[in-house]
Design a protein around this motif. Structure first.
Motif, PDB file in Angstrom:
ATOM      1  N   ALA A  54      -1.052   6.097   2.366  1.00  0.00           N
ATOM      2  CA  ALA A  54      -1.396   4.682   2.259  1.00  0.00           C
ATOM      3  C   ALA A  54      -2.611   4.377   3.124  1.00  0.00           C
ATOM      4  O   ALA A  54      -3.512   3.641   2.724  1.00  0.00           O
ATOM      5  CB  ALA A  54      -0.203   3.825   2.676  1.00  0.00           C
ATOM      6  N   GLU A  55      -2.635   4.987   4.295  1.00  0.00           N
ATOM      7  CA  GLU A  55      -3.746   4.776   5.213  1.00  0.00           C
ATOM      8  C   GLU A  55      -5.055   5.315   4.615  1.00  0.00           C
ATOM      9  O   GLU A  55      -6.091   4.658   4.662  1.00  0.00           O
ATOM     10  CB  GLU A  55      -3.420   5.472   6.547  1.00  0.00           C
ATOM     11  N   LEU A  88       0.825  -1.206   0.000  1.00  0.00           N
ATOM     12  CA  LEU A  88       0.000   0.000   0.000  1.00  0.00           C
ATOM     13  C   LEU A  88       0.860   1.257   0.000  1.00  0.00           C
ATOM     14  O   LEU A  88       0.576   2.225  -0.706  1.00  0.00           O
ATOM     15  CB  LEU A  88      -0.867   0.018   1.251  1.00  0.00           C
ATOM     16  N   GLU A  89       1.931   1.230   0.795  1.00  0.00           N
ATOM     17  CA  GLU A  89       2.826   2.395   0.844  1.00  0.00           C
ATOM     18  C   GLU A  89       3.468   2.643  -0.509  1.00  0.00           C
ATOM     19  O   GLU A  89       3.545   3.780  -0.970  1.00  0.00           O
ATOM     20  CB  GLU A  89       3.923   2.175   1.889  1.00  0.00           C
ATOM     21  N   ARG A 142     -10.601   3.808   1.788  1.00  0.00           N
ATOM     22  CA  ARG A 142     -11.628   4.092   0.784  1.00  0.00           C
ATOM     23  C   ARG A 142     -12.513   2.859   0.601  1.00  0.00           C
ATOM     24  O   ARG A 142     -12.184   1.778   1.077  1.00  0.00           O
ATOM     25  CB  ARG A 142     -10.961   4.455  -0.548  1.00  0.00           C
ATOM     26  N   ASN A 143     -13.614   3.045  -0.093  1.00  0.00           N
ATOM     27  CA  ASN A 143     -14.465   1.906  -0.426  1.00  0.00           C
ATOM     28  C   ASN A 143     -13.780   1.126  -1.533  1.00  0.00           C
ATOM     29  O   ASN A 143     -13.798   1.536  -2.682  1.00  0.00           O
ATOM     30  CB  ASN A 143     -15.817   2.394  -0.938  1.00  0.00           C
ATOM     31  N   LEU A 144     -13.153   0.026  -1.181  1.00  0.00           N
ATOM     32  CA  LEU A 144     -12.390  -0.696  -2.185  1.00  0.00           C
ATOM     33  C   LEU A 144     -13.290  -1.626  -2.991  1.00  0.00           C
ATOM     34  O   LEU A 144     -14.102  -2.357  -2.435  1.00  0.00           O
ATOM     35  CB  LEU A 144     -11.267  -1.506  -1.524  1.00  0.00           C
ATOM     36  N   LEU A 145     -13.062  -1.578  -4.312  1.00  0.00           N
ATOM     37  CA  LEU A 145     -13.799  -2.460  -5.194  1.00  0.00           C
ATOM     38  C   LEU A 145     -13.328  -3.894  -4.953  1.00  0.00           C
ATOM     39  O   LEU A 145     -12.143  -4.166  -4.914  1.00  0.00           O
ATOM     40  CB  LEU A 145     -13.542  -2.053  -6.651  1.00  0.00           C
ATOM     41  N   GLU A 186      -2.152  -0.232  11.501  1.00  0.00           N
ATOM     42  CA  GLU A 186      -2.416  -1.286  10.523  1.00  0.00           C
ATOM     43  C   GLU A 186      -3.746  -0.943   9.869  1.00  0.00           C
ATOM     44  O   GLU A 186      -4.631  -0.394  10.515  1.00  0.00           O
ATOM     45  CB  GLU A 186      -2.545  -2.635  11.238  1.00  0.00           C
ATOM     46  N   PRO A 187      -3.888  -1.249   8.586  1.00  0.00           N
ATOM     47  CA  PRO A 187      -5.181  -1.017   7.959  1.00  0.00           C
ATOM     48  C   PRO A 187      -6.261  -1.785   8.727  1.00  0.00           C
ATOM     49  O   PRO A 187      -6.075  -2.948   9.051  1.00  0.00           O
ATOM     50  CB  PRO A 187      -5.016  -1.598   6.558  1.00  0.00           C
TER      51      PRO A 187
END
Lengths: 191, 238
Positions: free
Chosen positions: B109-110, A92-93, B115-118, A180-181
């Protein structure tokens, strides 16, 4: 404006395989004024919001698409079986760097993250979130990376300008910079 | 870094030296713009020691950061001459700039992950089978460079001899052409060889396109497939 224009557009949105672009709509609806199309789209979007049903109209990757409301994600997961694999924090980063700084070289990405990014870049390429845009004409002719249209679709962005703006980092707030996400998506965050 | 038969990948603890530094800054509750370099360096080295005794395989990046820290620390110790104070900047800026940059990236990144991910939070109707499967059922062969060159020659012949005077200095580079082709292939996952050259009047343009295609094949962006009966060459976006 044709009285059933919103219904016609709705049928197109339903049958379309990917976000429906304004140009495509204009081509298909030959002769209908763009303003009328836009008005019909707004009308549809407002109608879906009012009805509060299972889907909403979203502007994404330069087009319009019907998407299911996030609050129902667990039901769809059950219908479709396993969902897509989550991206790791390093992935992600790296994706964030490419998204915000494109066109960008691998060396520049590694400079920002302070670690080797070869494996992560390969993963992002495989998942078609980033793409090679060419080579930079400097010694070694390194590859230039950028994001794909699929990136916009997956992250529900209209275009790259739609990326959220970044705040300046003033100070390190305890535990705010590297969470963390969250594993459980919260509900009420649909548009 | 000892060569032992048991090693732990350090990524699972701290992804990189930047994460370790941020961890230390936060743990000590110090200001990122006023880092006590001596203290942080000491703790950083302690962590490296500790990780090495645990047989954690340290990436070279960690050692490099240790060297940077040591260098900044020594520069801080040097006496500052009054006439130089205006020109010389705080040596810690060398650390602060990449750190703040890194924090911004983490924040970005956070934000992306929220977001609303597909495919995760939101879904679309599943597209019907793509036309590509249709093509896959018909007999096709992978083709090599020579078949490509033959096909290219045919197209070049069609464009006509080189006697056209080109007054238009606005020729396109291979890199730009690759970007254009990728855009087209993103819209349409496969194109015939002829389609790639449509609307290109000049020899230069056709040659640039061909070189772009070769480069894309080398970068493994595309695949070539030739239909056995019709001989039509198709390009697939990978």
């Amino acid at each position: 404006m044709t009285p059933d224009l919103p219904a016609i557009i709705e049928s197109l949105l339903f049958a379309a395989e990917e976000p429906l672009r304004m140009e495509t709509l204009r081509e298909v609806l030959d002769g209908v004024a763009p303003a009328a199309i836009r008005q019909a789209l707004d009308h549809l979007g407002a109608e879906y919001e009012k009805r509060g049903g299972g889907f909403y109209l979203q502007q994404v990757a330069g087009g319009y698409q019907l998407r299911t409301r996030p609050c129902f994600h667990s039901w769809i997961r059950r219908l479709r079986g396993s969902g897509s694999e989550r991206l790791s924090r390093p992935a992600l980063e790296t994706l964030a760097i490419v998204a915000y700084r494109q066109p960008i070289l691998r060396a520049e990405i590694e400079n920002l993250r302070g670690v080797d990014c070869g494996g992560v870049l390969r993963l992002l390429l495989e998942r078609r979130l980033i793409r090679v845009m060419g080579r930079k004409e400097i010694p070694g002719r390194p590859l230039i990376y950028g994001t794909t249209r699929q990136f916009l679709e997956i992250f529900e962005l209209r275009d790259l300008k739609d990326l959220p703006t970044l705040k300046e980092i003033r100070e390190l707030v305890p535990d705010a910079a590297s969470p963390e996400p969250s594993s459980a998506p919260e509900d009420g965050k649909n548009p | 870094m000892q060569s032992t038969d048991y090693a732990v990948r350090v990524e699972h603890i701290f992804e990189g030296p930047m994460d370790l530094l941020i961890h230390l800054i936060r743990k000590n509750e110090v200001d990122i713009y006023d880092i006590p370099v001596a203290l942080i360096t000491e703790q950083y080295l302690q962590y490296l020691d500790w990780m090495q005794t645990l047989n954690i395989d340290l990436a070279g990046d960690f050692i490099l950061m240790a060297a940077t820290l040591a260098q900044i620390k020594s520069r801080m110790l040097l006496p500052v001459h009054s006439q130089e104070t205006e020109t010389e900047e705080d040596p810690r800026l060398e650390l602060v700039r990449p750190l703040t940059e890194y924090l911004r990236i983490k924040e970005a990144a956070e934000m992306l992950s929220q977001r609303n991910l597909l495919g995760e939070h939101t879904f679309v109707r599943q597209p019907e089978a793509l036309p590509r499967t249709e093509v896959d059922e018909t007999p096709v062969v992978r083709i090599g460079l020579f078949e490509l060159i033959d096909a290219f020659r045919q197209i070049l012949d069609r464009v006509g001899p080189a006697h056209q005077v080109n007054l238009d200095a606005d020729t396109i580079s291979i890199k730009d052409r690759i970007a254009q082709l990728v855009d087209r292939l993103e819209q349409q996952p496969s194109l015939t060889f002829d389609e790639l050259f449509q609307g290109q009047g000049s020899r230069t343009e056709v040659i640039v396109t061909f070189l772009a295609i070769l480069e894309m094949a080398r970068l493994e962006l595309i695949d070539f497939v030739q239909h056995v009966e019709t001989g039509i060459i198709r390009i697939f976006y990978r």
